[in-house]
Design an enzyme around this catalytic site. Structure first.
Site, PDB file in Angstrom:
ATOM      1  N   GLU A 104      -7.375  -1.730  -2.366  1.00 43.36           N
ATOM      2  CA  GLU A 104      -6.725  -0.932  -1.323  1.00 43.36           C
ATOM      3  C   GLU A 104      -5.774   0.083  -1.950  1.00 43.36           C
ATOM      4  OE1 GLU A 104      -5.098  -2.940   2.135  1.00 43.36           O
ATOM      5  OE2 GLU A 104      -6.238  -4.724   1.644  1.00 43.36           O
TER       6      GLU A 104
ATOM      7  N   ASN B 102       0.841  -1.210   0.000  1.00 45.96           N
ATOM      8  CA  ASN B 102       0.000   0.000   0.000  1.00 45.96           C
ATOM      9  C   ASN B 102       0.871   1.253   0.000  1.00 45.96           C
ATOM     10  OD1 ASN B 102      -3.059  -0.325   0.219  1.00 45.96           O
ATOM     11  ND2 ASN B 102      -2.308  -1.906   1.611  1.00 45.96           N
TER      12      ASN B 102
ATOM     13  N   ILE C  19      -0.715   2.819  18.002  1.00 52.74           N
ATOM     14  CA  ILE C  19      -0.009   4.103  18.072  1.00 52.74           C
ATOM     15  C   ILE C  19      -0.107   4.609  19.510  1.00 52.74           C
ATOM     16  CG2 ILE C  19      -0.031   6.478  17.182  1.00 52.74           C
ATOM     17  CD1 ILE C  19       0.700   4.436  15.069  1.00 52.74           C
TER      18      ILE C  19
ATOM     19  N   LYS D   1       1.069  -2.486  15.090  1.00 55.51           N
ATOM     20  CA  LYS D   1       1.178  -2.046  16.493  1.00 55.51           C
ATOM     21  C   LYS D   1       0.225  -0.889  16.726  1.00 55.51           C
ATOM     22  CE  LYS D   1       4.554  -4.792  17.516  1.00 55.51           C
ATOM     23  NZ  LYS D   1       4.410  -5.838  18.506  1.00 55.51           N
TER      24      LYS D   1
ATOM     25  N   ASN E  87      -5.557   5.070   8.424  1.00 59.01           N
ATOM     26  CA  ASN E  87      -5.310   3.627   8.329  1.00 59.01           C
ATOM     27  C   ASN E  87      -6.167   3.049   7.212  1.00 59.01           C
ATOM     28  OD1 ASN E  87      -4.295   1.055   9.104  1.00 59.01           O
ATOM     29  ND2 ASN E  87      -6.199   0.652  10.230  1.00 59.01           N
TER      30      ASN E  87
ATOM     31  N   HIS F 142      -8.145  -0.538   6.051  1.00 59.79           N
ATOM     32  CA  HIS F 142      -8.601  -1.841   6.567  1.00 59.79           C
ATOM     33  C   HIS F 142      -9.267  -2.617   5.434  1.00 59.79           C
ATOM     34  CE1 HIS F 142      -9.727  -4.673   9.675  1.00 59.79           C
ATOM     35  NE2 HIS F 142     -10.900  -4.775   9.078  1.00 59.79           N
TER      36      HIS F 142
HETATM   37  C1  GRF Z   1      -3.453  -4.609   3.979  1.00 61.77           C
HETATM   38  O1  GRF Z   1      -4.384  -5.612   3.712  1.00 61.77           O
HETATM   39  C2  GRF Z   1      -4.059  -3.559   4.865  1.00 61.77           C
HETATM   40  O2  GRF Z   1      -5.421  -3.381   4.670  1.00 61.77           O
HETATM   41  C3  GRF Z   1      -3.825  -4.091   6.242  1.00 61.77           C
HETATM   42  O3  GRF Z   1      -2.566  -4.729   6.150  1.00 61.77           O
HETATM   43  C4  GRF Z   1      -2.296  -5.125   4.810  1.00 61.77           C
HETATM   44  C5  GRF Z   1      -0.994  -4.489   4.429  1.00 61.77           C
HETATM   45  O4  GRF Z   1      -0.529  -4.879   3.192  1.00 61.77           O
HETATM   46  N1  GRF Z   1      -3.942  -3.047   7.231  1.00 61.77           N
HETATM   47  P1  GRF Z   1       0.770  -4.196   2.606  1.00 61.77           P
HETATM   48  O5  GRF Z   1       1.863  -4.330   3.644  1.00 61.77           O
HETATM   49  O6  GRF Z   1       0.423  -2.774   2.312  1.00 61.77           O
HETATM   50  O7  GRF Z   1       1.090  -4.983   1.373  1.00 61.77           O
END
Ligand code: GRF
Length: 201
Positions: free
Chosen positions: A180, A15, A94, A92, A108, A110
């Site tokens: 995402e 991401n 914050i 973790k 964040n 999700h």
């Molecule tokens: C993603 O699925 C995100 O939604 C979650 O952790 C994963 C992280 O994936 N919080 P990456 O490390 O960005 O590939």
């Protein structure tokens, strides 16, 4: 207001990479100032080296005291003049000092449509397994502000993703992860254009 991003990531950081790519391609008018990981071996820190972005391993191994750990993270973000903190698979919580200083400026992502399938223990594959078990036809992604509880802060943006008949958790996770990448960049773009307004930015 130009976004100056600071990332916190524990694992792969795909991401985060999607956001860095959008900055490099000037799709997003933002700078990627620092990458912090609690995991010295994370993909996220390797990407930091590759992208020439300052990277820090800050964990409870180095800072066994919770407050010192929190302050070390806050100091790294401040040192690099971050004005918006991006959690990208950060496993973790914050700490209160960082949370207070960056109140309303920590995002964040999700991999589900919150408030469904969120909260403590709902992460990674477990989310998609729960979605499949409940026989949902639609899942999705949520970008939200972070407060002291897991996955509970105000929702900024959501996107739906279809669940297909023969999906297993891995296949579904892959489809959701693509969404995402898209929605995290889109949401940041909306923030940078002031179409999503963050009070303290
Ligand atoms: C993603 O699925 C995100 O939604 C979650 O952790 C994963 C992280 O994936 N919080 P990456 O490390 O960005 O590939």
């Amino acid at each position: 207001m130009r976004l100056k991003l600071g990332f916190l990531a524990s694992h792969n950081g795909s991401n985060m990479q999607a956001i860095i790519d959008a900055c490099n391609k000037k799709i997003l008018d933002a700078s990627c100032n620092v990458i912090i990981s609690n995991n010295s071996d994370s993909g996220a820190l390797k990407r930091a080296i590759k992208e020439n972005i300052p990277g820090y391993h800050i964990s409870s191994l180095k800072y066994p005291d919770e407050n010192e750990l929190d302050i070390a993270i806050l100091n790294a973000l401040k040192k690099h003049e971050v004005n918006l903190v991006i959690l990208a698979g950060y496993m973790k919580k914050i700490g209160p000092f960082t949370l207070d200083y960056y109140k309303g400026r920590i995002l964040n992502i999700h991999p589900a449509l919150l408030p469904k399938y969120g909260g403590e223990g709902m992460y990674g594959k477990l989310v998609h397994e729960a979605v499949l078990k409940a026989k949902e036809k639609i899942t999705g992604v949520t970008v939200h502000l972070v407060d002291k509880d897991y996955d509970k802060g105000p929702i900024l943006n959501q996107i739906e993703v279809p669940v297909k008949e023969n999906d297993n958790a891995d296949i579904l996770a892959e489809r959701v992860l693509k969404a995402e990448h898209e929605i995290y960049v889109k949401t940041l773009k909306l923030i940078s254009e002031n179409k999503i307004k963050l009070n303290n930015l």
